[in-house]
Design a protein around this motif. Structure first.
Motif, short mmCIF file in Angstrom:
data_model
loop_
_atom_site.label_atom_id
_atom_site.label_comp_id
_atom_site.label_asym_id
_atom_site.label_seq_id
_atom_site.Cartn_x
_atom_site.Cartn_y
_atom_site.Cartn_z
N ASN A 197 1.21 -1.43 0.32
CA ASN A 197 -0.14 -0.38 0.12
C ASN A 197 0.87 1.03 0.38
O ASN A 197 1.00 2.29 0.86
CB ASN A 197 -1.08 -0.40 1.21
CG ASN A 197 -2.38 1.05 0.98
OD1 ASN A 197 -2.06 1.21 -0.24
ND2 ASN A 197 -2.61 1.23 2.35
N SER A 199 2.68 4.65 -1.60
CA SER A 199 1.64 5.98 -1.81
C SER A 199 2.97 5.93 -3.36
O SER A 199 3.83 5.69 -3.60
CB SER A 199 1.88 7.18 -1.20
OG SER A 199 3.41 7.47 -0.96
N GLN A 202 6.42 7.37 -2.49
CA GLN A 202 7.63 6.25 -1.79
C GLN A 202 7.81 5.63 -2.75
O GLN A 202 9.28 5.03 -2.67
CB GLN A 202 5.96 5.69 -1.12
CG GLN A 202 5.49 6.15 0.95
CD GLN A 202 4.91 5.63 2.02
OE1 GLN A 202 3.86 4.65 1.03
NE2 GLN A 202 5.01 5.50 2.86
#
Length: 293
Positions: A197, A199, A202
């Motif tokens: 998960n 982003s 990231q």
């Protein structure tokens, strides 16, 4: 000696020696017509081989100066000349390296920004990348005078026009290299980041950016050499009082071929030094990132 032969030193020295031998041969070939004219005007005949070679290799304005003539001119212009005066190649090299560094900085930042946009936006990729490639088809000798004239008309003179010409040449390899680097992570790595998960930021900073670092330094090595060429070309139409480009121009005006070749040798030394500097920074960066020597 076997280990030495297996390394880089012997092959490099062999190539350099071959170039020097060929250089000496062509200097005799190209300077012979002038020397024969000198003998004819002096009504001098029957000159021995060694005397003939000595005369050819000591011409004041040879068509192609011999390597030792270039070395003497380089030594006199670097070591024996005052670095604060225009007679010194160090004086001219500093002016050129200033424009090179500024243009290289602009080009690297611009290239990274464009690569980020191209990788993260498909519309930008399809619309911008062809123009980036097409921009390099324009000869720099044609566009450099236009850049100088336009910027001079708005009051921008000196370092900025040369730096922008350097930027024009140096940003392209950075764009191409960084696009390749940002796209180097495979699908499994990207799927793993999505599984965590992560982003978009990231994924960029933890996956794409570390993967692109080797491509960045490789592109920067190409870009800094192109930036130096751009700075020298930018000095030609400006009539600048300093810089390796103005040194080359002055040598061509007055027929000082040894001065031209010495300036070219200085430009080659600057390019090699800048590439080695980037290589040293690359090694330090890779060690800081945990790469093994």
């Amino acid at each position: 000696m076997g280990r030495l032969a297996e390394g880089r030193l012997v092959p490099v020295l062999t190539v350099v020696l071959a170039i020097v031998v060929i250089w000496y041969g062509f200097s005799v070939l190209l300077n012979t017509p002038w020397q024969q004219g000198v003998y004819a005007r002096a009504d001098q005949a029957g000159v021995g081989l060694f005397q003939y070679l000595a005369d050819v290799y000591s011409q004041q304005r040879p068509v192609l100066p011999a390597p030792h003539q270039v070395a003497v001119e380089f030594w006199n212009s670097v070591v024996n000349a005052n670095p604060a005066t225009p007679r010194s190649l160090i004086f001219h090299a500093w002016i050129t390296i200033s424009a090179t560094g500024l243009g290289f900085l602009f080009g690297t930042v611009l290239g990274i920004v464009l690569a980020v946009l191209i990788v993260h936006n498909r519309a930008v990729d399809r619309s911008l990348m062809p123009w980036v490639i097409a921009s390099q088809t324009i000869p720099i000798l044609a566009i450099a005078p236009m850049i100088v004239v336009v910027l001079n008309s708005v009051g921008l003179t000196g370092l900025i026009p040369k730096a922008l010409i350097s930027t024009y040449l140096s940003f392209f390899p950075v764009v191409v290299g960084m696009v390749k680097g940002f796209r180097s992570p495979d699908a499994l790595q990207l799927d793993l980041m999505r599984t965590y998960n992560a982003s978009g930021a990231q994924v960029f900073w933890k996956l794409r950016w570390p993967s692109a670092i080797p491509y960045l330094f490789t592109s920067m090595k190409v870009g800094v050499a192109a930036s130096l060429v751009g700075a020298i070309v930018g000095e030609l139409p400006t009539g600048a009082a300093g810089g390796l480009g103005s040194r080359l121009l002055a040598g061509s005006y007055y027929g000082q071929t040894t001065q031209i070749w010495a300036a070219l040798l200085m430009a080659a030394a600057l390019s090699a030094g800048l590439i080695m500097l980037i290589g040293a920074v690359q090694v330090l960066t890779q060690r800081a990132m945990g790469a093994r020597a």
